[in-house]
Write a protein that holds these residues in place. Structure first.
Motif, mmCIF file in Angstrom:
data_model
loop_
_atom_site.group_PDB
_atom_site.id
_atom_site.type_symbol
_atom_site.label_atom_id
_atom_site.label_comp_id
_atom_site.label_asym_id
_atom_site.label_seq_id
_atom_site.Cartn_x
_atom_site.Cartn_y
_atom_site.Cartn_z
ATOM 1 N N UNK A 278 -2.906 -2.463 6.946
ATOM 2 C CA UNK A 278 -3.496 -1.219 6.467
ATOM 3 C C UNK A 278 -2.651 -0.688 5.309
ATOM 4 N N UNK A 279 -3.322 -0.044 4.377
ATOM 5 C CA UNK A 279 -2.615 0.508 3.226
ATOM 6 C C UNK A 279 -3.218 1.851 2.834
ATOM 7 N N UNK A 280 -2.457 2.596 2.039
ATOM 8 C CA UNK A 280 -2.913 3.880 1.524
ATOM 9 C C UNK A 280 -3.030 3.796 0.010
ATOM 10 N N UNK A 281 -3.764 4.747 -0.559
ATOM 11 C CA UNK A 281 -3.869 4.904 -1.998
ATOM 12 C C UNK A 281 -3.185 6.205 -2.401
ATOM 13 N N UNK A 282 -2.611 6.278 -3.590
ATOM 14 C CA UNK A 282 -1.906 7.502 -4.001
ATOM 15 C C UNK A 282 -2.779 8.753 -3.956
ATOM 16 N N UNK A 283 -4.082 8.612 -4.289
ATOM 17 C CA UNK A 283 -4.973 9.776 -4.329
ATOM 18 C C UNK A 283 -5.511 10.167 -2.960
ATOM 19 N N UNK A 284 -5.211 9.378 -1.944
ATOM 20 C CA UNK A 284 -5.682 9.686 -0.589
ATOM 21 C C UNK A 284 -5.014 10.952 -0.085
ATOM 22 N N UNK A 285 -5.769 11.793 0.611
ATOM 23 C CA UNK A 285 -5.164 12.956 1.242
ATOM 24 C C UNK A 285 -4.148 12.498 2.285
ATOM 25 N N UNK A 286 -3.050 13.226 2.373
ATOM 26 C CA UNK A 286 -2.023 12.876 3.352
ATOM 27 C C UNK A 286 -2.593 12.883 4.766
ATOM 28 N N UNK A 287 -3.517 13.812 5.030
ATOM 29 C CA UNK A 287 -4.099 13.891 6.372
ATOM 30 C C UNK A 287 -4.952 12.652 6.659
ATOM 31 N N UNK A 288 -5.517 12.023 5.621
ATOM 32 C CA UNK A 288 -6.261 10.774 5.816
ATOM 33 C C UNK A 288 -5.312 9.628 6.171
ATOM 34 N N UNK A 289 -4.151 9.625 5.516
ATOM 35 C CA UNK A 289 -3.142 8.616 5.849
ATOM 36 C C UNK A 289 -2.673 8.796 7.291
ATOM 37 N N UNK A 290 -2.520 10.046 7.697
ATOM 38 C CA UNK A 290 -2.129 10.337 9.080
ATOM 39 C C UNK A 290 -3.159 9.786 10.066
#
Length: 325
Positions: A278-290
């Motif tokens: 799984x990975x995150x994108x810089x523009x993703x909301x932090x709460x989405x990463x959570x």
């Protein structure tokens, strides 16, 4: 003086039942007058000036705050102070929202001629449809209640609850009409947890540059473990010479490696790294990463751009420190 538990419990339930009924009774009064009030408030080019005395004033302050935080600029003016200079806060582009259960509050009636002279719309919220305030208002909203929840019938209880509920109905109706969004709400609440959850992006909190744990695919497992320990994120990202992400290796992967009896001295990280991750994108909301971490029971994520290049890394502790959790 003695507290009787059963009697106290019954009285408390009766209060809630009475106030709940007072709110339900308002549903029949969401009529043309309510729509007219919304139109005046929506068309206000200045500020919504909320005013009221005593308990109505306390409720008015809350309604003004709710309006302001949901896209309808508003503030509260104490009617007693209005007669001593604060009336200058009301300008020609404003709308006045005045509340009084009796509709005969002296301090409010005193300033009515000035409001008329300014030519601003006056929206009344009153429990007395035949009162002076109701007659003088451009629009009058009925907040009358069958009875107060107070056993003595004296303390404003049901009436203030009904006023507050109708104020919320106005605010939310205006919010919807304005197309007010969660992002708009967050911009007016940047200091609280809610604002952080709605405004904070992964790029705002991720580790970047030398703080990103990374190794090449041909690095020995020992070197990868040192990198995990040094950076303290519980993982390392595995990259090629162009910083393209090839995989990840976490604390959990190490436990599985040991369980399999793999030779940790003669194994490269590329041989045992996790390639599906799984990975995150810089523009993703932090709460989405959570949510991504919680859903997949992981504690760290690499952050990549759309082409798969490593941009950063973050873990659960970063989200905790930022106040998102």
């Amino acid at each position: 003086m003695k507290l009787h538990p059963d009697q106290t419990r019954q009285l408390a339930i009766a209060v809630l039942d009475t106030e709940a009924q007072a709110i339900l009774d308002l549903k029949e009064r969401i009529d043309d007058q309510f729509i007219r009030a919304c139109k005046f408030l929506l068309g206000c080019t200045g500020r919504i000036v909320v005013t009221g005395m005593g308990k109505s004033g306390h409720i008015g302050s809350k309604i003004a705050a709710t309006l302001a935080s949901t896209g309808s600029p508003a503030f509260f003016v104490h009617p007693g102070e209005a007669s001593h200079g604060d009336l200058g806060m009301i300008t020609a582009g404003d709308v006045v929202l005045a509340m009084s259960n009796s509709g005969e509050t002296d301090e409010l009636l005193t300033i009515l001629p000035i409001i008329r002279r300014l030519g601003v719309p006056l929206i009344a919220m009153t429990g007395n449809k035949g009162s002076t305030l109701a007659r003088e208002a451009t629009v009058s909203l009925d907040i009358s209640v069958a009875k107060e929840a107070c056993p003595l019938g004296l303390a404003p209880t049901s009436s203030t609850t009904a006023t507050l509920a109708l104020g919320d109905a106005l605010a939310v109706s205006l919010l919807e009409a304005r197309g007010f969004t969660a992002d708009d709400f967050a911009r007016s609440h940047p200091g609280g947890r809610l604002g952080r959850r709605l405004l904070l992006h992964v790029a705002d909190i991720m580790h970047t540059g030398e703080r990103i744990p990374r190794v090449g695919a041909d690095a020995p497992l020992r070197e990868a473990l040192l990198e995990i320990t040094r950076q303290g994120l519980g993982m390392t990202v595995v990259v090629d010479a162009e910083d393209q992400v090839m995989g990840v290796y976490t604390d959990g992967d190490l436990r599985r490696t040991l369980d399999k009896g793999i030779d940790v001295h003669n194994t490269t990280i590329g041989e045992i790294m996790t390639r599906q991750f799984k990975q995150a994108r810089p523009a993703m909301l932090a709460v989405e990463a959570l949510k991504l971490m919680e859903d997949h029971k992981i504690s760290a994520l690499p952050v990549m751009d759309d082409e798969g290049k490593l941009m950063g890394a973050l873990n659960m502790h970063d989200l905790l420190r930022s106040g998102v959790v």
